[in-house]
Design an enzyme around this catalytic site. Structure first.
Site, PDB file in Angstrom:
ATOM      1  N   HIS A 101       0.834  -1.205   0.000  1.00  0.00           N
ATOM      2  CA  HIS A 101       0.000   0.000   0.000  1.00  0.00           C
ATOM      3  C   HIS A 101       0.868   1.254   0.000  1.00  0.00           C
ATOM      4  O   HIS A 101       0.605   2.205  -0.758  1.00  0.00           O
ATOM      5  CB  HIS A 101      -0.908   0.000   1.230  1.00  0.00           C
ATOM      6  CG  HIS A 101      -1.688   1.279   1.406  1.00  0.00           C
ATOM      7  ND1 HIS A 101      -2.906   1.484   0.809  1.00  0.00           N
ATOM      8  CD2 HIS A 101      -1.407   2.418   2.104  1.00  0.00           C
ATOM      9  CE1 HIS A 101      -3.355   2.693   1.129  1.00  0.00           C
ATOM     10  NE2 HIS A 101      -2.453   3.271   1.919  1.00  0.00           N
ATOM     11  N   GLU A 102       1.897   1.279   0.844  1.00  0.00           N
ATOM     12  CA  GLU A 102       2.786   2.439   0.885  1.00  0.00           C
ATOM     13  C   GLU A 102       3.537   2.594  -0.435  1.00  0.00           C
ATOM     14  O   GLU A 102       3.788   3.716  -0.883  1.00  0.00           O
ATOM     15  CB  GLU A 102       3.761   2.328   2.052  1.00  0.00           C
ATOM     16  CG  GLU A 102       3.090   2.310   3.424  1.00  0.00           C
ATOM     17  CD  GLU A 102       2.126   3.462   3.643  1.00  0.00           C
ATOM     18  OE1 GLU A 102       2.384   4.562   3.106  1.00  0.00           O
ATOM     19  OE2 GLU A 102       1.120   3.265   4.341  1.00  0.00           O
ATOM     20  N   HIS A 105       1.632   4.622  -2.854  1.00  0.00           N
ATOM     21  CA  HIS A 105       1.808   6.075  -2.776  1.00  0.00           C
ATOM     22  C   HIS A 105       3.065   6.513  -3.522  1.00  0.00           C
ATOM     23  O   HIS A 105       3.080   7.571  -4.164  1.00  0.00           O
ATOM     24  CB  HIS A 105       1.902   6.509  -1.315  1.00  0.00           C
ATOM     25  CG  HIS A 105       0.608   6.395  -0.571  1.00  0.00           C
ATOM     26  ND1 HIS A 105      -0.578   6.898  -1.058  1.00  0.00           N
ATOM     27  CD2 HIS A 105       0.319   5.819   0.626  1.00  0.00           C
ATOM     28  CE1 HIS A 105      -1.550   6.653  -0.185  1.00  0.00           C
ATOM     29  NE2 HIS A 105      -1.030   5.986   0.834  1.00  0.00           N
ATOM     30  N   HIS A 109       3.223   9.073  -6.689  1.00  0.00           N
ATOM     31  CA  HIS A 109       4.137  10.217  -6.772  1.00  0.00           C
ATOM     32  C   HIS A 109       4.942  10.175  -8.066  1.00  0.00           C
ATOM     33  O   HIS A 109       5.122  11.200  -8.729  1.00  0.00           O
ATOM     34  CB  HIS A 109       5.078  10.207  -5.560  1.00  0.00           C
ATOM     35  CG  HIS A 109       5.946  11.424  -5.461  1.00  0.00           C
ATOM     36  ND1 HIS A 109       7.207  11.387  -4.900  1.00  0.00           N
ATOM     37  CD2 HIS A 109       5.756  12.703  -5.860  1.00  0.00           C
ATOM     38  CE1 HIS A 109       7.748  12.587  -4.952  1.00  0.00           C
ATOM     39  NE2 HIS A 109       6.886  13.405  -5.523  1.00  0.00           N
TER      40      HIS A 109
END
Length: 233
Positions: A101-102, A105, A109
């Site tokens: 999940h991280e 991100h 980006h």
């Protein structure tokens, strides 16, 4: 003046708090459950994160170990992906899901995902709004006339920026989770049943963001009611 602080609108705050507590309890329960399920390939959260980053052509993000429980986050400014004690070295499906999940991100980006950029731009405004809103409103409640209305309206406007931040956060988090599950399934890091478990973990985590947004909206509603009541007096 105590009339403004002890009234029925407090129930909105209580409802918001109950929603957040329930969502937090749910995510902790689900994460704890699947933290005890070891992935069959035996990848750690760190290894899964590094593989996902490299699969997406991201080599300038460092995966680091941070303290805490579920304090995992991606820092776009420092280009670091922090994994907590329960994720970094863990081989559980829950840990791999959180790490993925991280990574979602980080991928957002890298590809310039618009909602992530909007959320980043709102951070300073949201921080100021959440801190300054209530002091301004209280000052307004202690004053009279147009000056009072000015302070109250300014406080509500600033708090609205914090609410907007919470609302923009929702698509950012949901999208990161979708990217995570898709990556884990397509890469073969997890078997199908393990990916299903990850969906449950990330789904429970998503509820905490929904709960937070709901609590903020209820708080904003309370401020609007208090402001409207003061203007009508």
């Amino acid at each position: 003046m105590f009339y403004y602080y002890y009234d029925w609108t407090y129930i909105l705050v209580v409802i918001g708090a109950v929603i957040c507590i329930a969502a937090s309890g749910r995510v902790n329960s689900v994460f704890s459950r699947y933290s005890g399920v070891r992935s069959r390939l035996g990848l750690t959260g760190r290894e899964a994160a590094e593989q996902i980053l490299h699969r997406n052509g991201i080599y300038d993000v460092q995966v680091i170990h941070i303290s805490g429980n579920l304090t995992d986050h991606y820092n776009p400014g420092k280009k670091t992906l922090g994994l907590s004690d329960t994720v970094y070295n863990s081989t559980s499906v829950a840990a791999i899901g959180v790490a993925a999940h991280e990574c979602g991100h980080a991928v957002q980006h890298a590809v310039g995902y618009a909602p992530l950029s909007i959320r980043g731009a709102l951070v300073p405004v949201a921080n100021i709004g959440s801190m300054a809103a209530w002091p301004l409103i209280i000052i307004g409640l202690l004053m009279n006339g147009q000056t009072a209305a000015l302070f109250i309206n300014l406080g509500i406007l600033l708090f609205s920026a914090a609410v907007l931040f919470q609302l923009v956060t929702l698509p950012v988090e949901f999208n990161a989770s979708r990217r995570a599950v898709k990556e884990l399934e397509s890469s073969g890091m997890l078997y199908q049943d393990e990916a299903a478990s990850v969906k449950k973990v990330l789904g429970a985590a998503a509820l905490t963001y929904v709960a937070s947004a709901a609590a903020m909206i209820l708080q904003l509603l309370r401020l609007i009611i208090i402001g409207g009541r003061r203007r009508n007096d």
